[in-house]
Design an enzyme around this catalytic site. Sequence first.
Site, PDB file in Angstrom:
ATOM      1  CB  THR A   1       7.806 -34.083  14.199  1.00 32.51           C
ATOM      2  OG1 THR A   1       6.690 -33.602  14.933  1.00 32.51           O
ATOM      3  CG2 THR A   1       9.058 -33.899  15.022  1.00 32.51           C
TER       4      THR A   1
ATOM      5  CB  THR B   1       3.238 -39.011  14.743  1.00 31.98           C
ATOM      6  OG1 THR B   1       3.412 -37.902  15.623  1.00 31.98           O
ATOM      7  CG2 THR B   1       4.577 -39.444  14.194  1.00 31.98           C
TER       8      THR B   1
HETATM    9  N1  LIG Z   1       5.508 -36.223  15.628  1.00 31.18           N
HETATM   10  C1  LIG Z   1       4.751 -35.437  14.880  1.00 31.18           C
HETATM   11  O1  LIG Z   1       4.857 -35.488  13.678  1.00 31.18           O
HETATM   12  C2  LIG Z   1       3.741 -34.543  15.579  1.00 31.18           C
HETATM   13  C3  LIG Z   1       3.340 -33.332  14.812  1.00 31.18           C
HETATM   14  N2  LIG Z   1       2.592 -32.424  15.649  1.00 31.18           N
HETATM   15  C4  LIG Z   1       2.453 -33.666  13.616  1.00 31.18           C
HETATM   16  O2  LIG Z   1       1.594 -34.492  13.725  1.00 31.18           O
HETATM   17  O3  LIG Z   1       2.610 -33.064  12.575  1.00 31.18           O
END
Ligand SMILES: NC(=O)C[C@H](N)C(=O)O
Length: 617
Positions: free
Chosen positions: A67, A163
Amino acid sequence: MTLFCTWTPSQNRSKSCTVIIIILSSLTVITGVIMADYNLSSLGQDLQLTSPTTSEAHVLVINTGGTIGMTLHDNVLAPKPNAFVQSLRKLPILHDESYAICGSDNTLVLPMNKDNKRIIYTVMEYSPLLDSSNMTTDDWSQIGKDIEKNYQNFDGFVILHGTDTMAYTASALSFMCEHLGKPIILTGSQVPIYQVRTDGIDNLLGALLIAGQFVIPEVCLYFHNKLYRGNRVTKVDNRSFNAFSSPNLAPLANAAIDITINWDTVLRANTTAKFQVSTELNSNVGLLKLFPGITTATVRAFLQPPMQGVVLETYGSGNAPDNRPDLLEELKKATDAGVIIINCTQCLRGTVSMSYATGKVLIDAGVITGGDMTSEAALSKLCYVLAKKELSLDTKKKLMAQNLRGELSLDFADTKLCLSDSRFIQVIAQSLHISCKEELAAIRDALTPPLACAAAKIGDIEALEALKEMGSNLCLEDYDGRTPLHVAACEGHLNAVNYLLSHGATVYAKDRYGDTPLCNAVHYRHRDIVELLRQTRAHFSQDRLEELGRELCSLAASGDLEGLEIWSLAGADLMKPGYTGQTAIEVARAVGKHDVADWLSKLLRNKSESGGGMDDM
Ligand SMILES: NC(=O)C[C@H](N)C(=O)O
């Protein structure tokens, strides 16, 4: 240095109160003696070749996606390639335009921090950038390979990552990176860095500051002001900035007004072996969560070949139904056939313990206890251990039950004595009328470095051992940033260097002049120590290139062959020119030091024939 006579082998090494009080009362005297004995001012003059007030650290940022670098397309977030570095350049908090640095377009520099340190970071962007839900074990291997390739050129590494699966990647890298001596920190964000209310700036900045300033030899995860051990975390919240939790281990560091490192928890290196990344991973692994009424057919299907390792998520403290012989039979058949099954609890916090009959049945079925490992850690540990083809099934099972990288808490019986619990500190605290934990910790931190450095100065391994037994951290720095390893390297105490390297000392520690133990060993010409440090992957840092040429030319001009030999042994590039643009060989020829010129040309010829280059300084 009579102080350490109290710990010589011929005498009783009991840590009696009397001895300790003598130590305490001598502390002021010792500090003075140490200052004199190190002769730091002369050492500094000789070795300090850059400004004493500014130093640089180099961090490699590997941007895998997530993200943090996403933008909205058709109302959903997706990674945006080739845009991240440009946007960082526009953020003064992440890039100081006024500080001229030579480097690629991908190299940026943080504003000067309050210790007059510059963190220069280079961003390597993967293509394609991934939402971390798309990651596989091949991506873990790729990150591992890139770290290994660049290990020597950077002081620390930051991995930008989504994440969603960050806890898996952090866990996997912690196992893959063997004999790690530098920080590797994963981070990302919940809101893209391009948006106004983003957590990306804080997370990236915090990770860079820690990776560039502290030698934490671990794979970590930094999020929302906390640094965690990477294999202890799990994602617990998809709406909060506080997305991660490390339920069974306190954070390694807290970033508030100051960054406070919890050095008691940070792992310490305990080997002289070289850093390497084990990029081979076994993907025949699975995660099976028990639920009331799970059918035997489901379990049987799950355990079919090619499955080789399974994390079984059980209830409470590691329990499974003991009234289901059909289901237990399937587990037993699989373990008999060589599938490694690890028991991890579905609970967020706590450990697997055999307190119930419903837990013991799993042991009888050949399932291995996973203690307080997270499922992410257990699964990636299986990928790592199962890929070690040279190991027998029995050894693999033993490794799975062992604590390899701090992923598993030890039994209380094995827990090492902590200095704050020790008699040593208690006696001092009593004599100073101190009772609170914070003051106790402050005394410990003040006492350990001078005592350990004094022991290193005279190569007193007994004294180092005694300090270690009290739980002291033998790599803490003194007031000049010097560690016991620096001191032992200066003094030429090979055994002490060896001991320190096996008990937590880091070869990458830099003192206030930017010198590492390797610089010190070269300066004082201790060949055996240079060899040992090199074997432990010590190298010169990138910010000393200019000085190297100057030093080599001066050695060549004075015909100092021994001096040049030791620089070569330490991995320096002997072709680095001095400030006149001449190389050492040219200087030797110009001033008629033919033996030096001949030696240098022979050495360079041999190197080019063998295809082996020298390290950059
Ligand atoms: N906050 C994030 O980075 C979530 C994203 N969908 C990922 O894991 O790439």
